[in-house]
Scaffold this motif. Structure first.
Motif, PDB file in Angstrom:
ATOM      1  N   THR A  30     -28.101  13.885  -3.616  1.00  0.00           N
ATOM      2  CA  THR A  30     -27.017  13.496  -2.723  1.00  0.00           C
ATOM      3  C   THR A  30     -25.681  13.579  -3.453  1.00  0.00           C
ATOM      4  OG1 THR A  30     -27.236  11.160  -3.314  1.00  0.00           O
ATOM      5  CG2 THR A  30     -28.526  11.953  -1.442  1.00  0.00           C
ATOM      6  N   GLY A  31     -24.609  13.677  -2.686  1.00  0.00           N
ATOM      7  CA  GLY A  31     -23.278  13.746  -3.277  1.00  0.00           C
ATOM      8  C   GLY A  31     -22.314  14.451  -2.353  1.00  0.00           C
ATOM      9  N   ASP A  32     -21.074  14.564  -2.789  1.00  0.00           N
ATOM     10  CA  ASP A  32     -20.055  15.214  -1.963  1.00  0.00           C
ATOM     11  C   ASP A  32     -19.967  16.705  -2.288  1.00  0.00           C
ATOM     12  OD1 ASP A  32     -18.828  15.282  -4.421  1.00  0.00           O
ATOM     13  OD2 ASP A  32     -17.214  13.888  -3.896  1.00  0.00           O
ATOM     14  N   GLY A  33     -18.853  17.322  -1.904  1.00  0.00           N
ATOM     15  CA  GLY A  33     -18.717  18.760  -2.094  1.00  0.00           C
ATOM     16  C   GLY A  33     -18.829  19.213  -3.538  1.00  0.00           C
ATOM     17  N   SER A  34     -18.376  18.376  -4.474  1.00  0.00           N
ATOM     18  CA  SER A  34     -18.451  18.760  -5.883  1.00  0.00           C
ATOM     19  C   SER A  34     -19.896  18.869  -6.351  1.00  0.00           C
ATOM     20  CB  SER A  34     -17.692  17.747  -6.742  1.00  0.00           C
ATOM     21  OG  SER A  34     -18.259  16.450  -6.631  1.00  0.00           O
TER      22      SER A  34
END
Length: 294
Positions: A30-34
């Motif tokens: 999981t995580g954002d665009g980076s």
């Protein structure tokens, strides 16, 4: 998974655990665009499959360009649902409602443009408004709910902006009388008539429960209007004439074309788009090819 909806993917991971899959077969990060960028650019990755916005898909394509990584992209859409004067009206209305209001319109292949033949426009719109008036907006975990919550505050703002732009540009807005929950992100099912191909709501992906209605007189005009978009993921054709359906299907630039139905999928059939809706296919033999070295 999308940064705003990680829990469903983690729930899937728990299903894999319960099913007895060995550790490491399925990994969910999981995580954002980076986080996604790091995965895409990592030299240990051989194949990237992305489902999401066209903007991010273009960035991924630039990242893997010049490498030996394989790539499939399933991106945005602005699907046309085309209703001819010989179509079964009640059946078409159900297909239209399912096409745009399923999952609050958060569907890449949502039928967000309704192209209806002029001679049946009034009849179809009357029936469609009656059906929209029965839709229930509320808790998405309630099995009686038809339209649940919008994904995020950011997406609600995007939907609201485009709907306001539709009114400002001269289209006529209609929503059934419905009480929205007091907390959370909600948007009533919305219909726009008097829409032209120049309107933003007819050109841009809303990704919400907003339907734009355009009219046509001839099959040739319907094809021209349906193809007048940078997207090409899906389309629907409603007619009793098999020859007309086949002719339309041969002219439409869309990866999946339904006849007298919408949003019906078979895992043995390939699914994917043209133009800015991506490239490559998911499902069936075609979907496996991108994962093979032969």
């Amino acid at each position: 998974p999308a940064e705003t909806t990680p829990l469903s993917a983690l729930f899937f991971a728990d299903i894999c655990r319960q099913a007895g899959l060995p550790k490491g077969v399925v990994n969910i990060v999981t995580g954002d665009g980076s986080t996604g960028s790091a995965l895409v650019a990592h030299p240990g990755i051989d194949k990237v499959a992305f489902t999401g916005s066209t903007e991010v898909g273009k960035a991924i394509a630039r990242t893997v360009a010049g490498t030996d990584k394989k790539l499939t992209l399933e991106l945005g859409g602005k699907a046309a649902n085309i209703v001819f004067d010989d179509a079964p009206i009640d059946q078409a209305v159900e297909g239209i409602v399912n096409g745009i209001f399923f999952n609050q319109g958060h569907v890449c292949c949502a039928g967000s443009r309704l192209l209806v033949q002029e001679s049946v426009q009034d009849e179809l719109l009357d029936a469609l408004k009656r059906r929209m008036a029965t839709l229930r907006v509320g808790d998405p975990l309630d099995k009686n709910t038809d339209i649940g919550a919008i994904n995020s505050a950011e997406q609600l703002a995007r939907i609201t902006e485009l709907a306001d732009a539709g009114e400002a540009e001269g289209a006529e807005r209609w929503s059934p009388a419905c009480e929205l929950p007091g907390s959370g992100y909600w948007f009533a099912p919305t219909l726009f008539t008097g829409v032209t191909q120049a309107h933003r709501i007819a050109r841009e992906e809303v990704f919400g429960p907003v339907l734009s209605v355009l009219t046509f007189r001839t099959p040739e005009e319907a094809v021209a209007k349906a193809n007048n978009t940078p997207y090409g993921l899906s389309a629907g054709i409603w007619t009793e004439k098999g020859s007309r359906m086949l002719w339309m299907a041969s002219k439409l630039r869309a990866g999946v074309i339904w006849s007298n139905t919408f949003n019906k999928f078979d895992p043995t059939s390939p699914f994917g788009g043209y133009k800015e809706s991506g490239f490559g296919r998911e499902g069936g033999r075609h979907g496996l090819e991108a994962y093979l070295n032969v």
